[in-house]
Design a protein around this motif. Structure first.
Motif, short mmCIF file in Angstrom:
data_model
loop_
_atom_site.label_atom_id
_atom_site.label_comp_id
_atom_site.label_asym_id
_atom_site.label_seq_id
_atom_site.Cartn_x
_atom_site.Cartn_y
_atom_site.Cartn_z
N VAL A 96 0.82 -1.21 0.00
CA VAL A 96 0.00 0.00 0.00
C VAL A 96 0.86 1.26 0.00
N ASN A 117 -1.15 4.25 -5.43
CA ASN A 117 -1.00 2.94 -6.06
C ASN A 117 -0.53 3.05 -7.51
N SER A 153 3.79 1.15 -4.36
CA SER A 153 3.15 -0.15 -4.11
C SER A 153 3.10 -1.04 -5.34
N SER A 195 -1.75 -5.01 -4.61
CA SER A 195 -1.39 -3.67 -4.16
C SER A 195 -2.60 -2.76 -4.25
N GLY A 219 -3.97 1.63 -3.02
CA GLY A 219 -3.63 2.96 -2.53
C GLY A 219 -4.55 3.39 -1.40
N ALA A 272 -4.16 0.52 -10.74
CA ALA A 272 -4.36 1.17 -9.44
C ALA A 272 -5.78 0.95 -8.93
#
Length: 159
Positions: free
Chosen positions: A9, A13, A17, A41, A43, A73
């Protein structure tokens, strides 16, 4: 057969990450452990939904043999705190945000990625977004080091 899930994180993202995601996933697959170790991963903020990693992150990672092009992301979800065994944040702000969004029972699984560094001594993986080329190389140096230590940790968890 026991499996283990790791979530990386950062804020958006798109830099740190996904770099950690790509590096760790590469190392996991190189050892033939892709069926036992899941990697993802996210954000803390939803700044870049469904966007690929930053082109600079992709270029620097590619030079070291990591392909980030398929990653996209997304923002961390409530379900992430339930399903992942370990949630690794890149800096103090990410740590505070992840802890504030999660039930207290999940706080022990939220840690800084750099806790797993074996050679480097940095409390955080600094955000390279507004910096120069050197910042993306520094991220990779820290991430590669931490992912080696992380891989040993996860292998011990798997038994």
């Amino acid at each position: 057969m026991k499996t283990y899930s790791v979530l990386f994180v950062c804020m958006g993202n798109i830099c740190r990450s996904p770099t950690a995601h790509g590096v760790f996933q590469h190392k996991v697959h190189a050892l033939g452990l892709g069926h036992r170790i899941q990697v993802d991963s996210a954000g803390t903020h939803n700044y870049h939904p469904n966007s690929p990693p930053d082109s600079r992150s992709q270029a620097h990672a590619s030079r070291r043999g990591y392909d980030l092009s398929r990653l996209r992301a997304r923002q961390i979800l409530d379900a992430d705190f339930e399903v992942h065994d370990l949630i690794l944040v890149m800096d103090w702000d990410n740590l505070a945000l992840a802890q504030s969004e999660s039930p207290p029972r999940h706080h022990p699984k939220i840690r800084r990625l750099t806790e797993f560094c074996e050679s480097h001594d940095s409390p955080v993986v600094p955000d390279p977004y507004y910096g120069g080329e050197r910042g993306f190389e520094e991220v990779l140096d820290l991430v590669e080091d931490a992912c080696e230590g992380l891989l040993r940790h996860v292998q011990r968890q798997l038994g």
